[in-house]
Write a protein that holds these residues in place. Structure first.
Motif, mmCIF file in Angstrom:
data_model
loop_
_atom_site.group_PDB
_atom_site.id
_atom_site.type_symbol
_atom_site.label_atom_id
_atom_site.label_comp_id
_atom_site.label_asym_id
_atom_site.label_seq_id
_atom_site.Cartn_x
_atom_site.Cartn_y
_atom_site.Cartn_z
ATOM 1 N N TRP A 71 -6.037 26.682 -1.545
ATOM 2 C CA TRP A 71 -4.829 26.397 -2.313
ATOM 3 C C TRP A 71 -4.121 27.710 -2.595
ATOM 4 O O TRP A 71 -4.764 28.745 -2.800
ATOM 5 C CB TRP A 71 -5.161 25.734 -3.647
ATOM 6 N N ALA A 72 -2.789 27.660 -2.659
ATOM 7 C CA ALA A 72 -2.002 28.855 -2.983
ATOM 8 C C ALA A 72 -1.118 28.573 -4.190
ATOM 9 O O ALA A 72 -0.533 27.495 -4.305
ATOM 10 C CB ALA A 72 -1.145 29.262 -1.794
ATOM 11 N N TYR A 73 -1.045 29.547 -5.079
ATOM 12 C CA TYR A 73 -0.173 29.505 -6.258
ATOM 13 C C TYR A 73 0.670 30.773 -6.263
ATOM 14 O O TYR A 73 0.260 31.809 -5.778
ATOM 15 C CB TYR A 73 -0.989 29.459 -7.551
ATOM 16 N N GLY A 74 1.848 30.683 -6.873
ATOM 17 C CA GLY A 74 2.652 31.878 -7.048
ATOM 18 C C GLY A 74 4.058 31.686 -6.523
ATOM 19 O O GLY A 74 4.451 30.582 -6.187
ATOM 20 N N PRO A 75 4.824 32.742 -6.480
ATOM 21 C CA PRO A 75 4.420 34.069 -6.963
ATOM 22 C C PRO A 75 4.494 34.170 -8.479
ATOM 23 O O PRO A 75 5.338 33.556 -9.115
ATOM 24 C CB PRO A 75 5.449 34.995 -6.319
ATOM 25 N N ARG A 76 3.584 34.926 -9.032
ATOM 26 C CA ARG A 76 3.577 35.278 -10.450
ATOM 27 C C ARG A 76 3.576 36.795 -10.535
ATOM 28 O O ARG A 76 2.625 37.430 -10.098
ATOM 29 C CB ARG A 76 2.324 34.727 -11.142
ATOM 30 N N ASN A 77 4.656 37.343 -11.053
ATOM 31 C CA ASN A 77 4.818 38.805 -11.120
ATOM 32 C C ASN A 77 4.625 39.444 -9.749
ATOM 33 O O ASN A 77 3.998 40.488 -9.622
ATOM 34 C CB ASN A 77 3.853 39.419 -12.140
ATOM 35 N N MET A 79 2.818 38.387 -7.298
ATOM 36 C CA MET A 79 1.501 38.150 -6.704
ATOM 37 C C MET A 79 1.319 36.674 -6.369
ATOM 38 O O MET A 79 1.777 35.800 -7.109
ATOM 39 C CB MET A 79 0.384 38.567 -7.660
ATOM 40 N N TYR A 80 0.642 36.434 -5.261
ATOM 41 C CA TYR A 80 0.220 35.082 -4.887
ATOM 42 C C TYR A 80 -1.284 34.991 -5.100
ATOM 43 O O TYR A 80 -2.007 35.958 -4.853
ATOM 44 C CB TYR A 80 0.538 34.794 -3.421
ATOM 45 N N GLN A 81 -1.744 33.841 -5.562
ATOM 46 C CA GLN A 81 -3.172 33.617 -5.760
ATOM 47 C C GLN A 81 -3.639 32.575 -4.745
ATOM 48 O O GLN A 81 -3.019 31.520 -4.601
ATOM 49 C CB GLN A 81 -3.478 33.125 -7.179
ATOM 50 N N PHE A 82 -4.721 32.882 -4.053
ATOM 51 C CA PHE A 82 -5.310 31.991 -3.063
ATOM 52 C C PHE A 82 -6.687 31.574 -3.555
ATOM 53 O O PHE A 82 -7.530 32.431 -3.840
ATOM 54 C CB PHE A 82 -5.397 32.682 -1.706
ATOM 55 N N LEU A 83 -6.873 30.277 -3.690
ATOM 56 C CA LEU A 83 -8.134 29.737 -4.205
ATOM 57 C C LEU A 83 -8.843 28.993 -3.089
ATOM 58 O O LEU A 83 -8.253 28.137 -2.437
ATOM 59 C CB LEU A 83 -7.866 28.782 -5.369
ATOM 60 N N ARG A 84 -10.102 29.290 -2.875
ATOM 61 C CA ARG A 84 -10.896 28.615 -1.844
ATOM 62 C C ARG A 84 -11.915 27.703 -2.513
ATOM 63 O O ARG A 84 -12.635 28.125 -3.418
ATOM 64 C CB ARG A 84 -11.599 29.618 -0.949
ATOM 65 N N PHE A 85 -11.931 26.472 -2.043
ATOM 66 C CA PHE A 85 -12.856 25.464 -2.549
ATOM 67 C C PHE A 85 -13.810 25.045 -1.447
ATOM 68 O O PHE A 85 -13.396 24.869 -0.298
ATOM 69 C CB PHE A 85 -12.094 24.214 -3.018
ATOM 70 N N GLU A 86 -15.074 24.889 -1.799
ATOM 71 C CA GLU A 86 -16.065 24.302 -0.906
ATOM 72 C C GLU A 86 -16.708 23.160 -1.659
ATOM 73 O O GLU A 86 -17.259 23.365 -2.741
ATOM 74 C CB GLU A 86 -17.123 25.324 -0.484
ATOM 75 N N GLY A 87 -16.582 21.956 -1.097
ATOM 76 C CA GLY A 87 -17.152 20.788 -1.769
ATOM 77 C C GLY A 87 -16.555 20.567 -3.142
ATOM 78 O O GLY A 87 -17.257 20.236 -4.083
ATOM 79 N N ARG A 89 -15.576 22.698 -5.289
ATOM 80 C CA ARG A 89 -15.934 23.744 -6.251
ATOM 81 C C ARG A 89 -15.242 25.035 -5.858
ATOM 82 O O ARG A 89 -15.242 25.433 -4.691
ATOM 83 C CB ARG A 89 -17.446 23.996 -6.292
ATOM 84 N N LEU A 90 -14.635 25.700 -6.840
ATOM 85 C CA LEU A 90 -13.936 26.959 -6.603
ATOM 86 C C LEU A 90 -14.954 28.053 -6.294
ATOM 87 O O LEU A 90 -15.847 28.323 -7.104
ATOM 88 C CB LEU A 90 -13.109 27.329 -7.843
ATOM 89 N N ILE A 91 -14.828 28.658 -5.116
ATOM 90 C CA ILE A 91 -15.793 29.693 -4.729
ATOM 91 C C ILE A 91 -15.173 31.078 -4.586
ATOM 92 O O ILE A 91 -15.883 32.076 -4.519
ATOM 93 C CB ILE A 91 -16.532 29.332 -3.426
ATOM 94 N N LYS A 92 -13.803 31.142 -4.506
ATOM 95 C CA LYS A 92 -13.171 32.450 -4.306
ATOM 96 C C LYS A 92 -11.754 32.424 -4.868
ATOM 97 O O LYS A 92 -11.020 31.475 -4.664
ATOM 98 C CB LYS A 92 -13.128 32.781 -2.818
ATOM 99 N N ILE A 93 -11.400 33.491 -5.570
ATOM 100 C CA ILE A 93 -10.042 33.701 -6.078
ATOM 101 C C ILE A 93 -9.581 35.038 -5.523
ATOM 102 O O ILE A 93 -10.213 36.064 -5.762
ATOM 103 C CB ILE A 93 -10.006 33.743 -7.623
ATOM 104 N N GLU A 94 -8.483 35.006 -4.783
ATOM 105 C CA GLU A 94 -7.971 36.230 -4.190
ATOM 106 C C GLU A 94 -6.486 36.345 -4.493
ATOM 107 O O GLU A 94 -5.754 35.358 -4.390
ATOM 108 C CB GLU A 94 -8.192 36.221 -2.675
#
Length: 99
Positions: A71-77, A79-87, A89-94
């Motif tokens: 999933w992607a969110y943004g831009p905020r200030n 910056m874009y935030q990329f969230l990775r889910f497995e099953g 469950r959130l496993i990575k925030i970049e």
């Protein structure tokens, strides 16, 4: 010379960085949060991509496949935030700076 190169690498700005939490307005999400918790706190992402499947072991040692999404969110200030889910469950925030 090696020491100089290592020092320069430390000073270079990074294009992306990983975090274990992300602020969405007044709410905070963390690694291991479910996709429904993230959605309720952060709203609908600007993009949602199916990445594929990943084989994992559960707590009993059984193998099964889970869905992987980004999933992607943004831009905020800027910056874009990329969230990775497995099953689900959130496993990575970049975070990455937009161009």
């Amino acid at each position: 010379m090696k020491r100089l190169i290592c020092s320069l690498l430390i000073l270079l700005p990074l294009g992306a960085y990983a975090s274990s939490t992300l602020r969405c307005g007044s709410a905070l999400i963390s690694l291991e949060d479910s996709s429904s918790v993230v959605s309720s706190k952060c709203g609908e992402p600007i993009s949602r991509e199916f990445v594929g499947y990943r084989e994992v072991l559960d707590e009993y040692g059984f193998r099964h496949e889970v869905v992987v999404e980004e999933w992607a969110y943004g831009p905020r200030n800027g910056m874009y935030q990329f969230l990775r889910f497995e099953g689900n469950r959130l496993i990575k925030i970049e975070s990455k700076r937009g161009r």
